[in-house]
Design an enzyme around this catalytic site. Sequence first.
Site, mmCIF file in Angstrom:
data_model
loop_
_atom_site.group_PDB
_atom_site.id
_atom_site.type_symbol
_atom_site.label_atom_id
_atom_site.label_comp_id
_atom_site.label_asym_id
_atom_site.label_seq_id
_atom_site.Cartn_x
_atom_site.Cartn_y
_atom_site.Cartn_z
ATOM 1 C CE LYS A 181 101.243 93.299 58.150
ATOM 2 N NZ LYS A 181 101.665 92.498 59.296
ATOM 3 C CB SER A 197 95.905 95.605 61.482
ATOM 4 O OG SER A 197 95.974 96.406 62.640
ATOM 5 C CG HIS A 252 96.912 94.180 57.214
ATOM 6 N ND1 HIS A 252 97.272 92.914 57.597
ATOM 7 C CD2 HIS A 252 97.322 95.004 58.214
ATOM 8 C CE1 HIS A 252 97.859 92.953 58.786
ATOM 9 N NE2 HIS A 252 97.903 94.213 59.178
#
Length: 421
Positions: A265, A206, A234
């Site tokens: 996300k 990250s 991610h």
Amino acid sequence: MKIDFATASFKDFEDPAGLDAFGRAGYFNEFLDYLEGEERLNYRFETVSSAGPVVDLFIPAFGGKGSYVSLVSNDYLGFSQHHLVKKAAVFGIQYYGTGTGASPAIGGHFSFHRELEEKIAAFFRRESAIIYTTGYTANSATLLALIGKEDLVVTDMKIHASMFEGCMGKNQKTFRHNDLEHLELILKDARDKYKTRFVVVDGVYSQDGDLALLSEIVELVHRYEGYVIMDDAHGVGVIGETGRGVIELDDLYQQVDIITGTFSKTFGHLGGYVVADPELIRFLKFQSRQHLFSVTGTPASMGILKAIELIDEEPEWKDLLWENVDRFTLGLKSLGLDIGNTRSAIVPVKIGDMELTNKVSRHLLRAGVYANPIMYPAVSKKDTRIRMSLMATHTAAHIDQVLNAFEDVTRKLPIRRVEEV
Ligand code: PMP
């Protein structure tokens, strides 16, 4: 005890000696006031618009409300603003109401939760999943429930804080980031000492946006009869031909033993998931305390069901995202900036000095660019950086505005260039 405010970080105030809890809070407040006075408190700005590629922030020190190109969102495909995702979330609220009223075992398990579990498992071509109310809890709670007294958890040193929290009080060892030799040494030594050996990695890391050496790690861990847990918060929606994340690159769907991630996300909402074999998932549903004793996600999470579908139905968002990533990284590199080893939509510009990083962040704000300074202890002091995330919904003009701001920064501040690193 006296802490030097000029050089201190948040970590210094976690538990300074000689103060009770209220004294510690008071002392930390003094530090926050100091940072604010020095224009160094670049966090918790108030957003007064939707979380798109451009946001309105309310910053009193900057005269109130202003408009900024936002590089702080992990909503990579822009799905939190997608009309079909919103419509599904609104439908969820209209049909079921705003809350579920109970934890899953005693009345809070609804049909949309089951659908979500099935859909996210199928997304990774697996049978079973459990959902949690945040990605953070999915990670910490799962490790806390799974790792027994006679087990060992081995973590890459750069995994997310939520995984580290799940290791608290457990037998834990850490290996240098993506260092297979170091990992092998630990696994060799641990082979006969522990009943289960879990190795935890992120898919996309990250802070740097680089990727786990996943196929090598999986091969090594299985050779030593361990199990791989991967958090690809991610990577999903961003990496791989169909956006399944790092797992897709080498077709490791069945090889990664436990997949974790977040709905906050790419899926544009809130919540976390763990995907694994059915027996293990069923065990978690009744043994993972933070799942068992906590209320379930709200009916608005029906928006996630649509967001999962959109990854396949509208692949153009991922293409747009990568056009933006390419334009941005190329531009930063041509300015000679150090963006490390990113292979994702997370792009750091490494500065390596706390004070300078703050100055760069303020300079960008003044140029209408909202990007986060990342400081110690999130990264080491010599590794401070501005960290940015791209979205599919940024336009070329947004990206050029950011690049122009960085060009100006390089003229005005002694920011390091790649040649000097
Ligand atoms: N894993 C990683 C790698 C993350 O970056 C984050 C959040 N920043 C989380 C887990 C936690 O997810 P959430 O914010 O959805 O709780």
